[in-house]
Design an enzyme around this catalytic site. Structure first.
Site, PDB file in Angstrom:
ATOM      1  N   SER A   1      69.787 -22.785 -16.890  1.00 47.46           N
ATOM      2  CA  SER A   1      68.830 -23.966 -16.234  1.00 47.46           C
ATOM      3  C   SER A   1      67.671 -23.289 -15.785  1.00 47.46           C
ATOM      4  CB  SER A   1      69.579 -24.546 -14.874  1.00 47.46           C
ATOM      5  OG  SER A   1      68.779 -25.698 -14.416  1.00 47.46           O
ATOM      6  N   ASN A   2      66.558 -24.104 -15.369  1.00 42.46           N
ATOM      7  CA  ASN A   2      65.321 -23.438 -14.968  1.00 42.46           C
ATOM      8  C   ASN A   2      65.175 -23.758 -13.364  1.00 42.46           C
ATOM      9  OD1 ASN A   2      64.333 -23.253 -17.599  1.00 42.46           O
ATOM     10  ND2 ASN A   2      63.149 -24.979 -17.547  1.00 42.46           N
ATOM     11  N   ASP A   3      64.579 -22.702 -12.869  1.00 46.34           N
ATOM     12  CA  ASP A   3      64.369 -22.597 -11.396  1.00 46.34           C
ATOM     13  C   ASP A   3      63.471 -23.616 -10.915  1.00 46.34           C
ATOM     14  OD1 ASP A   3      64.585 -21.547  -9.016  1.00 46.34           O
ATOM     15  OD2 ASP A   3      63.415 -19.694  -9.342  1.00 46.34           O
TER      16      ASP A   3
END
Ligand code: CTP
Length: 215
Positions: free
Chosen positions: A31-33
């Site tokens: 995922s992305n932060d």
């Protein structure tokens, strides 16, 4: 663009917020932060400015703002499908989401530690669709489309490149330092090339300033 105060028909604003989640197997993902705070603040600002707001939200732990229609999605593919479905009904579209650029092919079963992968696991990641670029490609004349550019270096230069490559009307450039923080410094760049350096503000105030510029 005019908001409800000047126009009997309120503007309809569509906002994509938060990260996307790309599953590797049923229990693991990449995922992305992203906390989703900026996108949710924009939805609250839209309501504050007498507009209608729809949030297409990735997996975030945030309450739905009052009067906002929320649609939850998980993956970049789901976000793409939902944004395309919703886009026609909206006047302003803002891509504030941290969409994963790459996604693995999901394994039906949990990937186990076997002699074959004892030294490590190689994942092949496929490119996801660029939602912002596709929204711009399929836009109607009345629509305003806004992107964000999150950069670790050459902030303004990279943001201008993205604005042109994707074909949006505005891009909001901000540094990766803003991830998860309550406040941020941003540069608003219009497709004409004109830029506005916004002061250091908390995300709620920044959202009002951004929308007031755009509407
Ligand atoms: N975006 C999108 N679909 C993607 C990737 C990004 O719609 N698959 C949108 C983001 O929501 C943002 C803008 O494009 O509004 C720029 O995203 P950013 O992550 O800064 O850049 P990328 O386009 O992913 O390019 P790069 O990773 O090379 O910086």
């Amino acid at each position: 663009m005019t908001s409800k105060s000047k126009n009997p028909k309120p503007l309809r604003i569509l906002i994509a917020a938060g990260p996307t989640r790309e599953y590797i197997d049923p229990v693991r993902y990449i995922s992305n932060d992203s906390s989703g705070q900026m996108g949710f603040a924009l939805a609250r600002a839209a309501i504050h400015l007498n507009c209608n707001a729809t949030l297409v939200a990735g997996p975030v732990d945030l309450e739905t703002p009052d009067d906002v229609k929320r649609i939850n999605v998980l993956s970049a593919k789901e976000m793409h499908e939902e944004m395309m479905k919703q886009s026609k009904r909206h006047d302003v579209i803002i891509m504030a989401a941290a969409v994963a650029d790459f996604s693995p092919r999901i394994s039906k079963d949990k990937i186990k530690k076997t002699p074959k992968n004892a030294k490590g696991l190689i994942l092949k990641l496929n490119k996801t669709k660029d939602i912002l670029a596709l929204l711009c490609k399929k836009r109607s004349d009345h629509q305003t489309i806004v992107g964000f550019a999150l950069e670790t270096k050459d902030l303004e230069k990279n943001a201008r490149k993205k604005l042109n490559a994707k074909g949006c009307d505005w891009i909001i450039a901000n540094s990766s330092k803003t991830i998860g923080s309550k406040s941020c410094k941003a540069i608003l760049i219009e497709k004409s090339g004109e830029k506005t350096v916004l002061p250091h503000l908390n995300k709620e105030d920044l959202a009002i300033v951004i929308l007031s510029h755009i509407l």
